[in-house]
Motif scaffolding. Structure first.
Motif, mmCIF file in Angstrom:
data_model
loop_
_atom_site.group_PDB
_atom_site.id
_atom_site.type_symbol
_atom_site.label_atom_id
_atom_site.label_comp_id
_atom_site.label_asym_id
_atom_site.label_seq_id
_atom_site.Cartn_x
_atom_site.Cartn_y
_atom_site.Cartn_z
ATOM 1 N N TYR A 105 3.440 12.205 8.133
ATOM 2 C CA TYR A 105 3.265 11.363 9.328
ATOM 3 C C TYR A 105 3.774 12.048 10.596
ATOM 4 O O TYR A 105 3.107 12.027 11.626
ATOM 5 N N LEU A 165 -1.407 12.522 5.955
ATOM 6 C CA LEU A 165 -2.121 13.326 6.952
ATOM 7 C C LEU A 165 -3.510 12.760 7.200
ATOM 8 O O LEU A 165 -4.004 12.742 8.339
ATOM 9 N N ARG A 166 -4.154 12.303 6.130
ATOM 10 C CA ARG A 166 -5.497 11.731 6.257
ATOM 11 C C ARG A 166 -5.487 10.421 7.017
ATOM 12 O O ARG A 166 -6.411 10.143 7.799
ATOM 13 N N CYS A 167 -4.431 9.624 6.818
ATOM 14 C CA CYS A 167 -4.419 8.268 7.374
ATOM 15 C C CYS A 167 -3.782 8.162 8.764
ATOM 16 O O CYS A 167 -4.025 7.184 9.464
ATOM 17 N N ARG A 168 -2.976 9.147 9.154
ATOM 18 C CA ARG A 168 -2.212 8.962 10.392
ATOM 19 C C ARG A 168 -3.079 8.940 11.646
ATOM 20 O O ARG A 168 -2.656 8.439 12.690
ATOM 21 N N GLU A 169 -4.295 9.499 11.551
ATOM 22 C CA GLU A 169 -5.209 9.476 12.697
ATOM 23 C C GLU A 169 -6.257 8.370 12.580
ATOM 24 O O GLU A 169 -7.193 8.324 13.383
ATOM 25 N N ALA A 170 -6.116 7.505 11.600
ATOM 26 C CA ALA A 170 -7.083 6.417 11.429
ATOM 27 C C ALA A 170 -6.958 5.408 12.569
ATOM 28 O O ALA A 170 -5.896 5.271 13.208
ATOM 29 N N ASP A 171 -8.037 4.673 12.828
ATOM 30 C CA ASP A 171 -8.067 3.736 13.952
ATOM 31 C C ASP A 171 -6.993 2.659 13.828
ATOM 32 O O ASP A 171 -6.364 2.285 14.831
ATOM 33 N N ILE A 174 -3.628 4.135 14.881
ATOM 34 C CA ILE A 174 -3.563 4.345 16.331
ATOM 35 C C ILE A 174 -3.417 3.013 17.057
ATOM 36 O O ILE A 174 -2.630 2.879 18.011
ATOM 37 N N LYS A 177 0.131 1.781 16.783
ATOM 38 C CA LYS A 177 1.025 2.500 17.690
ATOM 39 C C LYS A 177 0.906 1.956 19.112
ATOM 40 O O LYS A 177 1.908 1.788 19.821
#
Length: 278
Positions: A105, A165-171, A174, A177
């Motif tokens: 993450y 790593l795959r999920c941290r940029e998911a909509d 975001i 955050k």
């Protein structure tokens, strides 16, 4: 229509793996739990008059070279194996999941540092690393559990890191955050449930690896020590009597194979059924 037929066959295979694996796992774990609570005979009681008796209505799995009831020893020995495997997954999975989640993450220098340590541990085969640890600390049930747990940390950490790593940029991450959701809540409430199928599948694989490696170490005499029963030690002790008492090896071996098969199919079924086939 052809694609629909393929999907139906795939769905049927997926359902078969999940259902059969679940049922087999429940049966095997149920027998092991029974062994914790009750066994027909004292697994350590020796009876010279019934040495190497074939299976019958009195001793359904027969007796070994010391006249001990094989069924009772299989139940108790499988309990030791289950305890060590669960402890291994708890130690290796617990530390590995936390390390993988944090590095996957946040990334940056923390990721580099922890992953270099992880790579150093992963450079050694897990069983070799466990043997080194046991040679330093000595043998015993809990030392085997701790040694295998430490050896399994790198594999769990790498799997969880890749999923984070795959999920941290998911909509959805975001968006969380942007509205000010706390980092722990994002990690364990938003991301963790989405990687649960892959995580459960990796835990099932780790459990099976722990079962096999514990049996192998006990077979070599550096795992569970007497008077505690162990499936691996039973296989080791029975190899001299394969001609006169093959049941002493057959039943512990079959029990070990069925336990690994059930958990393995269950893990594969969970990943296919709930993980979108990833």
């Amino acid at each position: 229509m052809r694609q629909l037929g393929i999907n139906k066959r795939k769905l049927g295979k997926t359902g078969y793996n999940f259902v059969f694996g679940l049922l087999l796992t429940i049966v095997m774990v149920g027998l092991i739990v029974l062994g914790f609570l009750w066994s027909p005979y004292d697994p350590e009681a020796m009876q010279g008059s019934v040495k190497l008796n074939a299976p019958d209505f009195v001793h359904i799995f027969g007796t070994d070279q010391f006249g001990r009831d094989v069924f009772s020893r299989v139940l108790v020995g499988a309990g030791s194996t289950l305890s060590i495997a669960l402890g291994t997954v708890l130690i290796g999975g617990g530390i590995g999941i936390i390390a993988g989640a944090v590095t996957g993450y946040f990334g940056g220098w923390l990721d580099e540092m922890l992953m270099r340590v992880n790579d150093a541990l992963a450079a050694f085969p897990s069983v070799l690393l466990a043997l080194v640890i046991i040679s330093i600390w000595g043998t015993g049930k809990y030392k085997v559990m701790l040694a295998l747990g430490i050896a399994f940390i790198p594999s769990f950490a790498r799997i969880v890191r890749g999923e984070f790593l795959r999920c941290r940029e998911a909509d959805y991450v975001i968006s969380a955050k942007l509205i000010g959701v706390s980092t722990p809540r994002i990690l364990f409430v938003h991301i963790l449930p989405n990687i649960l199928p892959a995580l459960l599948s990796s835990l099932a694989i780790g459990f099976n690896n722990a079962v096999v490696q514990e049996a192998g170490m006990s077979y070599l005499g550096i795992g569970v020590q007497p008077p505690d029963a162990s499936l691996g030690r039973m296989l080791s002790e029975s190899q001299t009597y394969l001609a006169s008492g093959p049941w002493c090896a057959i039943f512990p071996g079959v029990f070990l194979v069925l336990l690994v098969l059930g958990v393995g199919m269950l893990g594969e079924g969970i990943l296919d059924r709930f993980g979108g086939g990833r």
